[in-house]
Write a protein that holds these residues in place. Structure first.
Motif, PDB file in Angstrom:
ATOM      1  N   THR A  49      38.932  38.477  40.910  1.00 58.95           N
ATOM      2  CA  THR A  49      39.688  39.069  42.088  1.00 58.95           C
ATOM      3  C   THR A  49      39.597  40.580  41.701  1.00 58.95           C
ATOM      4  O   THR A  49      39.402  40.925  40.492  1.00 58.95           O
ATOM      5  N   GLN A  50      39.780  41.369  42.778  1.00 55.54           N
ATOM      6  CA  GLN A  50      39.726  42.880  42.507  1.00 55.54           C
ATOM      7  C   GLN A  50      40.932  43.521  43.253  1.00 55.54           C
ATOM      8  O   GLN A  50      41.407  42.529  44.183  1.00 55.54           O
ATOM      9  N   GLU A  51      41.171  44.499  43.425  1.00 58.54           N
ATOM     10  CA  GLU A  51      42.038  45.442  44.111  1.00 58.54           C
ATOM     11  C   GLU A  51      41.472  46.761  44.767  1.00 58.54           C
ATOM     12  O   GLU A  51      40.786  47.143  44.060  1.00 58.54           O
ATOM     13  N   ASN A  90      32.408  47.997  43.475  1.00 59.96           N
ATOM     14  CA  ASN A  90      33.454  47.560  42.537  1.00 59.96           C
ATOM     15  C   ASN A  90      32.672  47.791  41.258  1.00 59.96           C
ATOM     16  O   ASN A  90      31.511  48.131  41.031  1.00 59.96           O
ATOM     17  N   PHE A 126      37.562  50.968  45.087  1.00 55.18           N
ATOM     18  CA  PHE A 126      37.843  49.817  43.969  1.00 55.18           C
ATOM     19  C   PHE A 126      38.625  50.164  42.889  1.00 55.18           C
ATOM     20  O   PHE A 126      38.412  51.447  42.306  1.00 55.18           O
ATOM     21  N   ARG A 127      39.289  49.340  42.285  1.00 55.39           N
ATOM     22  CA  ARG A 127      40.041  49.548  40.860  1.00 55.39           C
ATOM     23  C   ARG A 127      38.935  50.039  39.869  1.00 55.39           C
ATOM     24  O   ARG A 127      39.435  51.103  39.217  1.00 55.39           O
ATOM     25  N   SER A 165      31.773  51.798  39.933  1.00 50.94           N
ATOM     26  CA  SER A 165      30.589  51.020  39.682  1.00 50.94           C
ATOM     27  C   SER A 165      29.545  51.759  39.179  1.00 50.94           C
ATOM     28  O   SER A 165      29.341  53.060  39.164  1.00 50.94           O
ATOM     29  N   HIS A 168      44.689  51.004  34.426  1.00 50.86           N
ATOM     30  CA  HIS A 168      44.440  50.477  35.890  1.00 50.86           C
ATOM     31  C   HIS A 168      45.439  50.319  36.666  1.00 50.86           C
ATOM     32  O   HIS A 168      45.331  50.292  37.710  1.00 50.86           O
ATOM     33  N   GLN A 217      44.612  42.963  47.736  1.00 57.93           N
ATOM     34  CA  GLN A 217      43.574  42.242  46.518  1.00 57.93           C
ATOM     35  C   GLN A 217      42.631  41.424  47.564  1.00 57.93           C
ATOM     36  O   GLN A 217      42.879  40.676  48.314  1.00 57.93           O
TER      37      GLN A 217
END
Length: 229
Positions: A103-105, A62, A8-9, A12, A148, A119
């Motif tokens: 949203t996440q990438e 994430n 994940f970008r 966690s 990022h 995405q």
């Protein structure tokens, strides 16, 4: 083409961890299956949930924020990217994610060397771009937790590159193909110092680097750990 690694970008910091176990089939019916287990380690390793799945290559959380639920990305041996969410606040149920806020990438490395940027939307995964990042198998991808737009990628060609993903195709920012003598299988950014980058390799060496000078490690005598890092 099989998906190999994902991240994940943002990393966690959730108090719970997911682990995976793998089992092989017999010679007459070869199969590769796995599972994901959710543990609570506040006091002891209490098993909260166990899910049977395909052979797992990698899993990454994430970074929950602004009320977003914790999400887990999984890539497996059949070439699939799956997303999971914690259904309740106690984390006692692990379910397949199909809708969430924000949203996440996710970056995905492939066996043949390409990398894709995906995405995460409310009900689908959208492929933003794909490019030929390396000539050999991609072992690890890691977004810069401080910047990022930067993505670090390590591969079996003994090199690791930094890419700027704000353009399509991504622009290369820096590259290093001389520090490690075998595949680069781990890249991590220091959460407290934005200039420190860590790399590990199958050459048994662990390096500490400054992102402003990628040509050589900060430590001139890198630590040999006696095994792939």
């Amino acid at each position: 083409m099989k998906h190999h690694l994902c991240c994940f970008r943002l990393a966690s910091h959730d108090a719970r961890r997911l682990q995976h176990t793998l089992k092989e089939g017999d010679d007459h019916q070869p199969s590769r299956s796995g599972s994901i287990s959710l543990f609570d380690h506040d006091k002891s390793l209490d098993l909260l949930r166990h899910v049977e799945t395909e052979y797992v290559f990698d899993i990454k959380w994430n970074q929950p924020g602004d009320g977003a639920r914790p999400l887990l990305a999984q890539v497996d041996a059949i070439g699939s990217l799956a997303l999971h969410k914690l259904v309740d606040s106690q984390g006692t149920v692990l379910g397949c994610a199909y809708a969430w806020a924000g949203t996440q990438e996710i970056s995905i490395g492939f066996v043949a060397g390409p990398v894709s940027l995906v995405q995460v939307r409310e009900s689908c995964l959208q492929n933003l771009q794909s490019w030929a990042a390396h000539k050999y198998e991609v072992w690890t991808t890691s977004f810069d937790v401080h910047r990022h737009q930067l993505l670090y990628i390590g591969a079996d060609d003994c090199s690791f590159y930094c890419w700027d993903v704000r353009t399509s195709p991504s622009n290369i920012v820096s590259r290093n193909s001389k520090s490690h003598t075998k595949g680069v299988c781990c890249i991590a950014l220091n959460l407290e110092n934005s200039n420190i980058l860590l790399t590990g390799s199958y050459d048994e060496f662990f390096h500490v680097r400054d992102v402003r000078l990628m040509s050589k490690p900060v430590n001139e005598r890198p630590l040999s750990l006696g095994g792939g890092v």
